[in-house]
Write a protein that holds these residues in place. Structure first.
Motif, PDB file in Angstrom:
ATOM      1  N   ASN A  86       2.780  10.418 -13.226  1.00  0.00           N
ATOM      2  CA  ASN A  86       2.323   9.097 -13.062  1.00  0.00           C
ATOM      3  C   ASN A  86       1.092   9.080 -12.418  1.00  0.00           C
ATOM      4  OD1 ASN A  86       4.903   8.145 -13.795  1.00  0.00           O
ATOM      5  ND2 ASN A  86       5.874   8.314 -12.002  1.00  0.00           N
ATOM      6  N   ASN A  87       0.631   7.741 -12.023  1.00  0.00           N
ATOM      7  CA  ASN A  87      -0.607   7.351 -11.741  1.00  0.00           C
ATOM      8  C   ASN A  87      -1.019   7.733 -10.419  1.00  0.00           C
ATOM      9  OD1 ASN A  87      -1.595   6.620 -14.458  1.00  0.00           O
ATOM     10  ND2 ASN A  87      -0.373   4.838 -14.001  1.00  0.00           N
ATOM     11  N   LEU A  88      -2.344   7.859  -9.957  1.00  0.00           N
ATOM     12  CA  LEU A  88      -2.634   7.962  -8.549  1.00  0.00           C
ATOM     13  C   LEU A  88      -2.628   6.930  -7.837  1.00  0.00           C
ATOM     14  CD1 LEU A  88      -5.740  10.591  -8.799  1.00  0.00           C
ATOM     15  CD2 LEU A  88      -3.555  10.921  -7.837  1.00  0.00           C
ATOM     16  N   TYR A 144     -10.484   2.453 -13.454  1.00  0.00           N
ATOM     17  CA  TYR A 144      -9.951   2.112 -12.001  1.00  0.00           C
ATOM     18  C   TYR A 144     -10.660   0.874 -11.645  1.00  0.00           C
ATOM     19  CZ  TYR A 144      -7.031   6.027 -11.494  1.00  0.00           C
ATOM     20  OH  TYR A 144      -6.004   7.101 -11.572  1.00  0.00           O
ATOM     21  N   TYR A 201       1.694  15.605  -5.299  1.00  0.00           N
ATOM     22  CA  TYR A 201       0.397  15.778  -5.618  1.00  0.00           C
ATOM     23  C   TYR A 201      -0.464  15.047  -4.557  1.00  0.00           C
ATOM     24  CZ  TYR A 201      -4.127  16.935  -7.728  1.00  0.00           C
ATOM     25  OH  TYR A 201      -5.672  17.248  -7.946  1.00  0.00           O
ATOM     26  N   TYR A 241     -10.476  12.778  -2.313  1.00  0.00           N
ATOM     27  CA  TYR A 241     -11.548  12.442  -2.944  1.00  0.00           C
ATOM     28  C   TYR A 241     -12.809  11.844  -1.918  1.00  0.00           C
ATOM     29  CZ  TYR A 241      -9.311  12.367  -7.342  1.00  0.00           C
ATOM     30  OH  TYR A 241      -8.414  12.557  -8.171  1.00  0.00           O
ATOM     31  N   ARG A 301      -2.614  13.152 -15.292  1.00  0.00           N
ATOM     32  CA  ARG A 301      -2.904  11.768 -14.688  1.00  0.00           C
ATOM     33  C   ARG A 301      -3.699  12.258 -13.406  1.00  0.00           C
ATOM     34  NH1 ARG A 301      -0.046   7.496 -16.568  1.00  0.00           N
ATOM     35  NH2 ARG A 301       1.085   8.157 -18.460  1.00  0.00           N
ATOM     36  N   ASP A 308      -1.106   4.060 -21.115  1.00  0.00           N
ATOM     37  CA  ASP A 308      -0.266   3.135 -20.067  1.00  0.00           C
ATOM     38  C   ASP A 308      -1.301   2.240 -19.521  1.00  0.00           C
ATOM     39  OD1 ASP A 308       1.132   4.319 -16.682  1.00  0.00           O
ATOM     40  OD2 ASP A 308       0.855   2.561 -17.752  1.00  0.00           O
ATOM     41  N   PHE A 320      -4.376   5.348  -4.307  1.00  0.00           N
ATOM     42  CA  PHE A 320      -5.168   5.748  -3.492  1.00  0.00           C
ATOM     43  C   PHE A 320      -5.099   4.925  -2.113  1.00  0.00           C
ATOM     44  CE2 PHE A 320      -8.751   7.982  -5.728  1.00  0.00           C
ATOM     45  CZ  PHE A 320      -8.269   8.076  -6.958  1.00  0.00           C
ATOM     46  N   GLY A 321      -5.598   5.715  -0.929  1.00  0.00           N
ATOM     47  CA  GLY A 321      -5.567   4.978   0.194  1.00  0.00           C
ATOM     48  C   GLY A 321      -7.016   4.061   0.345  1.00  0.00           C
ATOM     49  N   THR A 322      -7.176   3.623   1.284  1.00  0.00           N
ATOM     50  CA  THR A 322      -8.283   2.507   1.491  1.00  0.00           C
ATOM     51  C   THR A 322      -9.474   3.095   1.897  1.00  0.00           C
ATOM     52  OG1 THR A 322      -7.310   1.689   3.636  1.00  0.00           O
ATOM     53  CG2 THR A 322      -6.557   0.258   1.958  1.00  0.00           C
ATOM     54  N   GLN A 381       0.679  -1.244   0.093  1.00  0.00           N
ATOM     55  CA  GLN A 381      -0.054  -0.194  -0.081  1.00  0.00           C
ATOM     56  C   GLN A 381       0.774   1.369   0.023  1.00  0.00           C
ATOM     57  OE1 GLN A 381      -3.293  -0.480  -0.262  1.00  0.00           O
ATOM     58  NE2 GLN A 381      -3.511   1.547  -0.192  1.00  0.00           N
ATOM     59  N   PHE A 422      -5.344   1.989 -10.055  1.00  0.00           N
ATOM     60  CA  PHE A 422      -5.391   2.095 -11.531  1.00  0.00           C
ATOM     61  C   PHE A 422      -5.290   0.904 -12.464  1.00  0.00           C
ATOM     62  CE2 PHE A 422      -4.172   4.452 -15.325  1.00  0.00           C
ATOM     63  CZ  PHE A 422      -2.847   3.648 -15.685  1.00  0.00           C
ATOM     64  N   ARG A 435       0.326  11.240  -6.091  1.00  0.00           N
ATOM     65  CA  ARG A 435       0.841  11.222  -7.219  1.00  0.00           C
ATOM     66  C   ARG A 435       2.269  11.598  -7.381  1.00  0.00           C
ATOM     67  NH1 ARG A 435      -1.391  14.902 -12.063  1.00  0.00           N
ATOM     68  NH2 ARG A 435       0.612  16.142 -11.039  1.00  0.00           N
ATOM     69  N   GLU A 446     -14.337  -2.441   0.184  1.00  0.00           N
ATOM     70  CA  GLU A 446     -13.819  -1.870   1.527  1.00  0.00           C
ATOM     71  C   GLU A 446     -12.215  -1.848   1.052  1.00  0.00           C
ATOM     72  OE1 GLU A 446     -15.210  -1.300   4.070  1.00  0.00           O
ATOM     73  OE2 GLU A 446     -16.998  -2.475   3.130  1.00  0.00           O
ATOM     74  N   GLU A 447     -11.921  -1.322  -0.175  1.00  0.00           N
ATOM     75  CA  GLU A 447     -10.554  -0.900  -0.583  1.00  0.00           C
ATOM     76  C   GLU A 447     -10.781   0.273  -1.624  1.00  0.00           C
ATOM     77  OE1 GLU A 447      -8.569  -5.464  -1.120  1.00  0.00           O
ATOM     78  OE2 GLU A 447      -8.227  -3.728  -2.564  1.00  0.00           O
ATOM     79  N   GLY A 448      -9.669   1.046  -1.713  1.00  0.00           N
ATOM     80  CA  GLY A 448      -9.378   2.231  -2.617  1.00  0.00           C
ATOM     81  C   GLY A 448      -9.368   1.755  -3.953  1.00  0.00           C
ATOM     82  N   LEU A 449      -9.496   2.859  -4.783  1.00  0.00           N
ATOM     83  CA  LEU A 449      -9.079   2.404  -6.323  1.00  0.00           C
ATOM     84  C   LEU A 449      -7.856   2.274  -6.789  1.00  0.00           C
ATOM     85  CD1 LEU A 449     -11.898   4.664  -5.758  1.00  0.00           C
ATOM     86  CD2 LEU A 449     -11.444   5.041  -8.154  1.00  0.00           C
ATOM     87  N   ARG A 480     -14.534   5.512   6.344  1.00  0.00           N
ATOM     88  CA  ARG A 480     -15.990   5.792   6.154  1.00  0.00           C
ATOM     89  C   ARG A 480     -16.556   6.843   7.228  1.00  0.00           C
ATOM     90  NH1 ARG A 480     -19.673   0.494   5.530  1.00  0.00           N
ATOM     91  NH2 ARG A 480     -18.444   0.538   3.623  1.00  0.00           N
ATOM     92  N   PHE A 491     -11.240   9.462   0.367  1.00  0.00           N
ATOM     93  CA  PHE A 491     -10.316   8.781   0.188  1.00  0.00           C
ATOM     94  C   PHE A 491      -9.042   9.717  -0.193  1.00  0.00           C
ATOM     95  CE2 PHE A 491     -11.390   4.420  -0.982  1.00  0.00           C
ATOM     96  CZ  PHE A 491     -12.943   4.477  -1.144  1.00  0.00           C
TER      97      PHE A 491
END
Lengths: 111, 114
Positions: free
Chosen positions: A97-99, B35, A32, A36, B100, B56, A101-103, A2, B45, A93, B40-43, A106, A89
């Motif tokens: 490159n790509n983002l 994505y 960056y 979200y 991105r 990519d 995300f955290g998990t 992670q 890519f 980045r 229960e998880e994030g996204l 809620r 979330f």
């Protein structure tokens, strides 16, 4: 592995209180850091974002605090409202490159 | 001013079937990202496409998964010979620039494998 660690997994806050969600990262190339907001059955929506050249960014009731030396950043929701109840979330980045995300956290705001 | 449109919203497939997920980006956007979100998880890519080009695909599983974004029509994420582990929500996002940081996500397709 992670890349962005987010806590807590869930959070319950009274209406009017402050919601705080924390994220940590290891990759010093990240430049960056967006947050979200996702409501059930919907896609994530960009809420607020920060770059590491500033320590804080505020937009309305939402504030990002950024600690570059600790490699941590957090989202503060002031005067939390029931309508803020959603999953939040953090992400990070590096350059183009790509983002990553955290998990997710809620958040439930109790009237 | 329609946002990112994904369909179907829900898709049920049996193991071994094919799943096709469609994404129409926002008007004027020529960059699309896919994505996957497990419960229960994030996204995570999967793939980034520009019209007629895959920029990519480093997040795409090497087998059974493919994506395209033709000159005309929506972007398609195709999963062949689906397995139970493919059950997830698949989100598409679009951007007007080669950037991105997807800002506008669709509401996703929830794929369930029986």
């Amino acid at each position: 592995q992670q890349q962005v660690k987010q806590s807590p997994q869930s959070l319950i806050v009274q209406k009017g209180g402050i919601s705080i969600i924390n994220c940590a990262y290891e990759n010093t190339a990240f430049d960056y850091f967006p947050w979200y907001q996702q409501f059930p059955g919907k896609g994530p929506a960009l809420l607020i974002a920060i770059r590491p050249d500033v320590s804080e960014k505020k937009e309305g009731r939402f504030t990002i605090s950024f600690n570059k030396s600790a490699k941590q950043f957090s989202l503060h929701i002031m005067d939390s409202q029931p309508g803020d109840s959603a999953t939040y979330f953090c992400a990070a980045r590096a350059g183009a490159n790509n983002l990553f995300f955290g998990t997710g956290t809620r958040l439930t705001v109790i009237p | 001013n329609a946002g990112v449109m994904q369909n179907p919203r829900h898709l049920v497939r049996r193991r071994g079937q094919e799943a096709r997920l469609r994404c129409s980006p926002m008007k004027g956007h020529s960059h699309v990202y896919w994505y996957r979100q497990l419960p229960e998880e994030g996204l995570k890519f999967m793939v980034y496409l520009q019209k007629e080009n895959i920029i990519d695909e480093s997040g795409m599983p090497k087998e059974r998964f493919s994506a395209e974004f033709p000159k005309e029509g929506p972007s398609i994420l195709r999963i062949q010979q689906v397995v139970r582990g493919d059950s997830a929500a698949y989100f598409c996002a679009s951007s007007p620039f080669r950037d991105r940081q997807p800002q506008h996500f669709g509401d996703g397709t929830r794929l369930s494998i029986l």
